[in-house]
Design a protein around this motif. Structure first.
Motif, PDB file in Angstrom:
ATOM      1  N   THR A 227      24.014  42.193  47.351  1.00  0.00           N
ATOM      2  CA  THR A 227      23.382  41.024  47.907  1.00  0.00           C
ATOM      3  C   THR A 227      21.939  41.112  47.653  1.00  0.00           C
ATOM      4  N   LEU A 228      21.279  39.900  47.159  1.00  0.00           N
ATOM      5  CA  LEU A 228      20.116  39.708  46.474  1.00  0.00           C
ATOM      6  C   LEU A 228      19.202  38.500  47.270  1.00  0.00           C
ATOM      7  N   PRO A 229      18.060  38.470  47.276  1.00  0.00           N
ATOM      8  CA  PRO A 229      17.402  37.302  47.633  1.00  0.00           C
ATOM      9  C   PRO A 229      17.766  36.323  46.856  1.00  0.00           C
ATOM     10  N   ALA A 230      17.959  35.128  47.451  1.00  0.00           N
ATOM     11  CA  ALA A 230      18.454  33.813  46.529  1.00  0.00           C
ATOM     12  C   ALA A 230      17.398  33.647  45.502  1.00  0.00           C
ATOM     13  N   VAL A 231      17.908  32.955  44.238  1.00  0.00           N
ATOM     14  CA  VAL A 231      17.167  32.496  43.082  1.00  0.00           C
ATOM     15  C   VAL A 231      17.725  31.098  42.858  1.00  0.00           C
ATOM     16  N   GLU A 232      16.673  29.973  42.369  1.00  0.00           N
ATOM     17  CA  GLU A 232      17.408  28.752  42.380  1.00  0.00           C
ATOM     18  C   GLU A 232      18.374  29.028  41.000  1.00  0.00           C
ATOM     19  N   GLN A 233      19.009  28.134  40.866  1.00  0.00           N
ATOM     20  CA  GLN A 233      20.004  27.686  39.854  1.00  0.00           C
ATOM     21  C   GLN A 233      20.662  28.989  39.503  1.00  0.00           C
ATOM     22  N   ALA A 234      20.946  29.771  40.149  1.00  0.00           N
ATOM     23  CA  ALA A 234      21.588  31.215  39.919  1.00  0.00           C
ATOM     24  C   ALA A 234      23.152  31.018  40.026  1.00  0.00           C
ATOM     25  N   GLU A 235      23.830  30.732  39.013  1.00  0.00           N
ATOM     26  CA  GLU A 235      25.490  30.649  39.181  1.00  0.00           C
ATOM     27  C   GLU A 235      26.106  31.361  37.791  1.00  0.00           C
ATOM     28  N   GLY A 236      27.292  31.761  37.913  1.00  0.00           N
ATOM     29  CA  GLY A 236      28.005  32.240  36.813  1.00  0.00           C
ATOM     30  C   GLY A 236      27.387  33.651  36.226  1.00  0.00           C
ATOM     31  N   GLU A 237      27.211  33.714  35.016  1.00  0.00           N
ATOM     32  CA  GLU A 237      26.914  35.097  34.368  1.00  0.00           C
ATOM     33  C   GLU A 237      25.308  34.860  34.551  1.00  0.00           C
ATOM     34  N   VAL A 238      24.887  36.293  35.081  1.00  0.00           N
ATOM     35  CA  VAL A 238      23.358  36.391  35.255  1.00  0.00           C
ATOM     36  C   VAL A 238      22.950  37.808  35.098  1.00  0.00           C
ATOM     37  N   GLY A 239      22.083  38.133  34.709  1.00  0.00           N
ATOM     38  CA  GLY A 239      21.264  39.471  34.283  1.00  0.00           C
ATOM     39  C   GLY A 239      20.784  40.030  35.528  1.00  0.00           C
ATOM     40  N   ILE A 240      21.077  41.107  36.063  1.00  0.00           N
ATOM     41  CA  ILE A 240      20.351  41.909  37.071  1.00  0.00           C
ATOM     42  C   ILE A 240      19.348  42.879  36.653  1.00  0.00           C
ATOM     43  N   ALA A 241      18.105  42.639  36.788  1.00  0.00           N
ATOM     44  CA  ALA A 241      17.305  43.832  36.064  1.00  0.00           C
ATOM     45  C   ALA A 241      16.314  44.349  37.260  1.00  0.00           C
ATOM     46  N   VAL A 242      15.855  45.637  36.800  1.00  0.00           N
ATOM     47  CA  VAL A 242      14.910  46.423  37.639  1.00  0.00           C
ATOM     48  C   VAL A 242      14.138  47.262  36.688  1.00  0.00           C
ATOM     49  N   ARG A 243      12.829  47.321  37.140  1.00  0.00           N
ATOM     50  CA  ARG A 243      11.970  48.355  36.342  1.00  0.00           C
ATOM     51  C   ARG A 243      12.225  49.689  36.677  1.00  0.00           C
ATOM     52  N   PRO A 244      12.232  50.440  35.540  1.00  0.00           N
ATOM     53  CA  PRO A 244      12.148  51.926  35.808  1.00  0.00           C
ATOM     54  C   PRO A 244      11.344  52.588  37.153  1.00  0.00           C
ATOM     55  N   GLU A 245      10.101  52.018  37.143  1.00  0.00           N
ATOM     56  CA  GLU A 245       9.301  52.831  38.186  1.00  0.00           C
ATOM     57  C   GLU A 245       9.835  52.424  39.780  1.00  0.00           C
ATOM     58  N   LYS A 246      10.725  51.219  39.900  1.00  0.00           N
ATOM     59  CA  LYS A 246      11.162  50.691  41.200  1.00  0.00           C
ATOM     60  C   LYS A 246      12.341  51.513  41.620  1.00  0.00           C
ATOM     61  N   LEU A 247      12.892  52.302  40.827  1.00  0.00           N
ATOM     62  CA  LEU A 247      14.115  53.258  40.847  1.00  0.00           C
ATOM     63  C   LEU A 247      13.534  54.469  41.756  1.00  0.00           C
ATOM     64  N   ARG A 248      14.508  54.732  42.860  1.00  0.00           N
ATOM     65  CA  ARG A 248      14.263  56.099  43.635  1.00  0.00           C
ATOM     66  C   ARG A 248      15.398  57.018  43.456  1.00  0.00           C
ATOM     67  N   LEU A 249      15.191  58.172  43.241  1.00  0.00           N
ATOM     68  CA  LEU A 249      16.063  59.136  42.991  1.00  0.00           C
ATOM     69  C   LEU A 249      16.408  60.018  44.390  1.00  0.00           C
ATOM     70  N   ASP A 250      17.662  60.162  44.644  1.00  0.00           N
ATOM     71  CA  ASP A 250      17.818  61.028  46.065  1.00  0.00           C
ATOM     72  C   ASP A 250      19.091  62.109  45.818  1.00  0.00           C
ATOM     73  N   ARG A 251      18.896  63.145  46.573  1.00  0.00           N
ATOM     74  CA  ARG A 251      20.208  63.929  46.517  1.00  0.00           C
ATOM     75  C   ARG A 251      21.303  63.562  47.474  1.00  0.00           C
ATOM     76  N   GLU A 252      20.545  62.838  48.471  1.00  0.00           N
ATOM     77  CA  GLU A 252      21.752  62.025  49.495  1.00  0.00           C
ATOM     78  C   GLU A 252      21.872  60.686  49.388  1.00  0.00           C
ATOM     79  N   ASP A 253      22.934  59.949  50.077  1.00  0.00           N
ATOM     80  CA  ASP A 253      23.055  58.860  49.916  1.00  0.00           C
ATOM     81  C   ASP A 253      21.814  58.073  50.539  1.00  0.00           C
ATOM     82  N   PRO A 254      21.185  57.168  49.960  1.00  0.00           N
ATOM     83  CA  PRO A 254      19.970  56.660  50.641  1.00  0.00           C
ATOM     84  C   PRO A 254      20.394  55.801  51.552  1.00  0.00           C
ATOM     85  N   GLY A 255      21.468  55.321  51.763  1.00  0.00           N
ATOM     86  CA  GLY A 255      22.086  54.388  52.905  1.00  0.00           C
ATOM     87  C   GLY A 255      21.945  52.891  52.794  1.00  0.00           C
TER      88      GLY A 255
END
Lengths: 371, 306
Positions: free
Chosen positions: A276-304
């Protein structure tokens, strides 16, 4: 597209208007394809793109060395059609610097003034001032072959600035310099532009260079402008897959929009399930989902709940000192790169190849790319 | 080079034959001629080497000095004309579309593939009184007269009573014309090489800074092509100075050059010692010109290095 309120007065009146300009070489090769752009007074504007994207051709059309096949270029609202390079109040710093080897530094800088008939005393004063400006005071008597590459570039800069042009064009000005000098020169060009107040238009293939120097950037690909925005907007809100991938590093997933509810959309992403993502205009059908490497977090446990997460195995660790790049392979065999800060001082990595980890990020940091 | 020093056998296998060739067929004959120049003619084929300087003193006779001066004069004019004609040609070719360049260069080199004698005779056919230039001029004269007659001005004979052919052959003009024609490729090729190497952003920078096309040509293109111009001058001047076929076939009685005199000494006059002395004076003059060039080049080496 929202225009970033840059430092250099974006939103002022356009000094250069590029209107539906195309350049077709030899009737076959379209180097620039229907480009429209406004460059504002006092901006540090960058044309950024991979080699062969048409950025240099576009710059050469501003200088007058190439003539648009279609469309026109306006300077202060006046068409530049039929105005030869030597009649345009626009000067250029060439990639090879093109400092005349048969003239002294002084004569190089004075060249453009002699032509316009500036008298001797004023020429002397203006050349000295220009050389001071680029920190080459006292170098007037030197010959170009007694100068380093960086100094020759400063001569080229002084030679163009001494003419007090409306616009200064810079064609890949830093590409021939070594890394340390390039970094210093980036800062210096920004300072220089603030001192002289002239509009700078720079061509570069180096995204870091464009992001650090320019206050507005046009990203070009195969002759077309893909996005025009300030550095932060370009990095955080790229409008298509090409820009997302070209500026910085990006993890890209392919997905399909399955539902739209209020200000949220749900997307079915391979390997991540339904997110579930914040809505974007005209998003329908096939879309690309992108995230920058520095926005990722690594955890040993399930982040919830509340974060988009998947479980994967560390396949590679690239150590850069200040940061490390961790590659995590998910169940489907896809590698995702996470950039983490090495905040605490230690010589062993707290993440090792083969570790099973949770990789997660905030839905707010996710980009939905339709283009 | 370094690896050759470590393997002298390869070096000598490759270099010995040409070295021997140069020794036997160039240096030794040249040495013989040099020795002849200090000799005295004793009979039809006998030359006695007496180490006399008489041949050199005889060459200082005003008659011969005048011919030397005339040769230098012809050659200087030829070189200048070749530069004036060749520079725009070389400039044009270096800026021509890439696919045209080989063909344009071929057109410059093509005359080399034809024997000099044949080319010179062809020039005679063009320049003589009943030649193509005069035919063309006569045609224009006829047309002019016809036009005047049409306008009712025929009786005034404004273009002369009859066509006067221009004297284009067997004079100094013909010699210089022929020398320019023969030596033009020698001028164009080094100029082309220099212009082709030139970074076109120098020209663009000059235009960008406000200079017009003419100013750019004279303040940027010509100075940057200086090394090429010097090469072109030398490579044109030296063979032109030694020309004998062109003045022989195209010139009049007063347009002989020093090489014609030298040729006569070795053939009809059968005075080898004097001919040898004249040859060496010509060679010394050439060496002097080359030394002068080297001196000039040293003065401006800092420019060419960049």
């Amino acid at each position: 597209m929202t225009e970033s309120a840059g430092i250099g007065g974006a939103g002022g009146k356009p000094i250069i208007s590029i209107r539906e300009v195309s350049k077709i070489f030899g009737g076959a090769v379209t180097a620039v394809d229907d480009v429209s752009l406004d460059i504002h007074e006092g901006e540090f504007f960058a044309l950024l793109g991979p080699s062969g994207c048409g950025k240099t051709t576009l710059l050469r059309m501003l200088a007058g060395f190439e003539i648009p096949s279609l469309g026109q270029v306006l300077l202060d609202g006046q068409s530049l059609d039929g105005v030869p390079p030597n009649k345009r109040p626009i000067n250029m710093v060439f990639q090879s610097y093109a400092v005349f080897p048969h003239m002294s530094v002084f004569d190089n800088v004075a060249y453009g003034l002699k032509i316009t008939g500036v008298d001797k005393a004023e020429t002397m004063a203006r050349v000295d001032e220009a050389l001071e400006l680029v920190k080459l005071g006292g170098f007037g008597g030197r010959r170009p072959d007694q100068l380093s590459g960086g100094q020759r570039q400063r001569v080229a800069l002084a030679r163009a600035l001494v003419k007090r042009p409306r616009v200064l064009l810079l064609d890949e000005p830093l590409s021939a310099l070594d890394a340390k000098l390039r970094e210093a020169m980036q800062l210096e060009l920004v300072r220089l532009r603030e001192t002289v107040g002239i509009t700078f238009v720079i061509v570069t293939h180096d995204q870091a260079e464009a992001l650090s120097m320019a206050n507005r950037i046009a990203v070009m690909e195969s002759g077309k402008v893909r996005q025009v925005a300030g550095p932060a907007e370009l990095y955080e809100y790229p409008n298509c897959r090409f820009v997302a991938d070209f500026i910085g590093k990006m993890n890209l997933f392919e997905g399909r929009v399955t539902g739209l509810a209020g200000n949220q959309i749900t997307v079915q992403v391979e390997g991540l399930g339904e997110v579930t993502l914040p809505a974007v205009e005209q998003a329908e059908g096939e879309v690309g989902i992108a995230v920058r490497p520095e926005k990722l977090r690594l955890d040993r446990e399930d982040p919830g709940a509340g974060r988009i997460a998947f479980r994967g195995r560390v396949s590679e660790v690239a150590y850069y000192g200040d940061t490390s790049n961790i590659f995590i392979t998910d169940a489907a065999g896809r590698a995702v790169s996470a950039n983490i800060q090495n905040e605490a001082r230690r010589t062993d990595s707290h993440v090792a190849v083969g570790d099973d980890l949770w990789c997660s990020w905030d839905p707010q940091d996710t980009l939905v790319l339709t283009g | 080079m370094e690896s050759w020093r470590r393997n002298p056998l390869v070096f000598w296998v490759i270099n010995l034959p040409p070295s021997l060739w140069l020794l036997f067929f160039f240096l030794i004959p040249l040495g013989l001629i040099w020795i002849f120049s200090f000799g005295e003619k004793r009979g039809v084929v006998d030359i006695e080497i007496t180490w006399t300087l008489a041949n050199y003193l005889r060459a200082m006779d005003p008659l011969y000095l005048q011919i030397f001066a005339k040769s230098l004069w012809f050659t200087a004019i030829t070189t200048l004309l070749c530069l004036a004609v060749g520079f725009p040609i070389a400039f044009g070719i270096s800026f021509a579309p890439a696919k045209w360049k080989p063909w344009l260069l071929l057109a410059i080199i093509l005359p080399f593939w034809t024997n000099l004698l044949i080319r010179t005779y062809a020039l005679i056919a063009v320049l003589r009184t009943r030649g193509y230039v005069n035919f063309t001029l006569e045609w224009f004269w006829d047309q002019g007269n016809w036009l005047l007659a049409l306008l009712g001005l025929g009786q005034y004979q404004l273009l002369g009573a009859q066509f006067e052919a221009l004297p284009l052959l067997y004079n100094n003009f013909a010699v210089v014309f022929g020398l320019v024609y023969v030596h033009l490729p020698f001028t164009v090729l080094p100029l082309y090489a220099a212009l082709e190497r030139m970074d076109s952003s120098y020209i663009e920078a000059s235009l960008d800074l406000g200079a017009g096309q003419f100013r750019t040509f004279f303040t940027v293109v010509v100075p940057l092509a200086k090394a090429g111009i010097i090469s072109a001058v030398i490579i044109t001047f030296i063979p032109a100075l030694g020309s004998f076929l062109t003045p022989d076939l195209l010139g009049g009685t007063d347009s002989q050059m020093i090489a014609n005199v030298i040729e006569r000494q070795f053939k009809s006059a059968n005075d080898w010692p004097f001919g040898a002395a004249l040859s060496f004076i010509l060679m010394y003059a050439t060496f002097f010109a080359l030394a002068l060039r080297a001196l000039l080049a040293r003065g401006s080496s800092s420019m060419e290095a960049a």
